[in-house]
Design a protein around this motif. Structure first.
Motif, short mmCIF file in Angstrom:
data_model
loop_
_atom_site.label_atom_id
_atom_site.label_comp_id
_atom_site.label_asym_id
_atom_site.label_seq_id
_atom_site.Cartn_x
_atom_site.Cartn_y
_atom_site.Cartn_z
N PRO A 94 0.84 -1.20 0.00
CA PRO A 94 0.00 0.00 0.00
C PRO A 94 0.87 1.25 0.00
O PRO A 94 2.07 1.19 0.25
N GLY A 95 0.26 2.38 -0.27
CA GLY A 95 1.00 3.63 -0.27
C GLY A 95 0.08 4.80 -0.51
O GLY A 95 -1.14 4.66 -0.63
N ALA A 96 0.68 5.97 -0.61
CA ALA A 96 -0.07 7.20 -0.87
C ALA A 96 -0.63 7.17 -2.29
O ALA A 96 -0.10 6.48 -3.17
N GLU A 97 -1.69 7.90 -2.49
CA GLU A 97 -2.26 8.03 -3.83
C GLU A 97 -1.27 8.76 -4.72
O GLU A 97 -0.66 9.76 -4.32
N TYR A 98 -1.12 8.28 -5.95
CA TYR A 98 -0.20 8.90 -6.90
C TYR A 98 -0.55 10.38 -7.10
O TYR A 98 0.34 11.23 -7.17
N GLU A 99 -1.83 10.70 -7.16
CA GLU A 99 -2.27 12.08 -7.38
C GLU A 99 -1.82 13.00 -6.25
O GLU A 99 -1.46 14.15 -6.49
N ASP A 100 -1.84 12.50 -5.00
CA ASP A 100 -1.38 13.31 -3.86
C ASP A 100 0.11 13.60 -3.97
O ASP A 100 0.55 14.72 -3.74
N VAL A 101 0.90 12.57 -4.31
CA VAL A 101 2.34 12.76 -4.44
C VAL A 101 2.65 13.72 -5.59
O VAL A 101 3.46 14.64 -5.44
N ALA A 102 1.98 13.54 -6.72
CA ALA A 102 2.20 14.44 -7.86
C ALA A 102 1.83 15.87 -7.51
O ALA A 102 2.54 16.81 -7.87
N CYS A 103 0.74 16.06 -6.77
CA CYS A 103 0.33 17.40 -6.34
C CYS A 103 1.38 18.03 -5.45
O CYS A 103 1.74 19.20 -5.63
N ILE A 104 1.90 17.28 -4.49
CA ILE A 104 2.92 17.81 -3.58
C ILE A 104 4.18 18.19 -4.35
O ILE A 104 4.76 19.26 -4.13
N LEU A 105 4.61 17.34 -5.27
CA LEU A 105 5.81 17.64 -6.07
C LEU A 105 5.58 18.91 -6.89
O LEU A 105 6.48 19.75 -7.01
N ASN A 106 4.39 19.06 -7.42
CA ASN A 106 4.05 20.28 -8.17
C ASN A 106 4.07 21.51 -7.26
O ASN A 106 4.59 22.56 -7.64
N GLU A 107 3.48 21.38 -6.07
CA GLU A 107 3.46 22.50 -5.12
C GLU A 107 4.87 22.92 -4.71
O GLU A 107 5.11 24.08 -4.42
N LEU A 108 5.79 21.96 -4.67
CA LEU A 108 7.18 22.27 -4.31
C LEU A 108 7.98 22.79 -5.50
O LEU A 108 9.16 23.10 -5.37
N GLY A 109 7.33 22.89 -6.65
CA GLY A 109 7.99 23.44 -7.84
C GLY A 109 9.04 22.54 -8.44
O GLY A 109 10.00 23.02 -9.06
#
Length: 157
Positions: A94-109
């Motif tokens: 199991p793990g975090a949702e891909y969309e959540d990780v992608a969103c965080i990476l985007n927010e961090l620029g």
């Protein structure tokens, strides 16, 4: 001797209305004691134990997590909020949702170059590294385990 009817019986409570019963007094006293203890603890804890780590509400990781609505055990702040570890789900874990990780990476620029490198990482590539605008990241990927990425604030630049 006559048997009293229900109309003649005494009420279940012999206490007048509004009277405080013993168990109510005990419960109120315990509640007041717990409340006072919590209040004192909250007020004195920062004074008595100033060395406790404080995660800044303004940490870029905290802000990104909040903006993306991410939560759970697979998105973790580390080292007083100066690092972030995330793990996505794999075929067997199991793990975090891909969309959540992608969103965080985007927010961090995160740069498109680093995103592309993450997207093309294979299991046999081992741990990869990259940096952008004040951050350093390292990651691994395996289809069974998903993506595991650690992002730190770059203190060298």
């Amino acid at each position: 001797m006559s048997i009293p009817s229900s109309a003649d019986q005494l009420p279940l409570s012999a206490h007048p209305p509004g009277a405080i019963r013993g168990r109510d007094l005990v419960a109120g006293t315990i509640g007041a004691a717990v409340g006072a203890t919590l209040t004192i603890g909250i007020v004195l804890l920062p004074i008595v134990v100033p060395e406790l780590p404080q995660i800044s509400a303004g940490s870029p990781f905290t802000i990104a997590i909040d903006e993306c609505g991410a939560s759970g055990t697979y998105v973790l702040l580390l080292d007083d909020g100066t690092a972030l570890e995330m793990s996505t789900a794999g075929e067997e874990t199991p793990g975090a949702e891909y969309e959540d990780v992608a969103c965080i990476l985007n927010e961090l620029g995160m740069s498109e170059t680093i995103l592309s490198r993450i997207g093309t990482t294979r299991a046999m590539d081992g741990r990869q590294e990259g940096s952008w605008d004040g951050y350093v990241a390292s990651w691994t990927y395996h289809p069974d385990d998903g993506l595991s990425i650690l992002i730190e604030i770059d203190t060298k630049n």
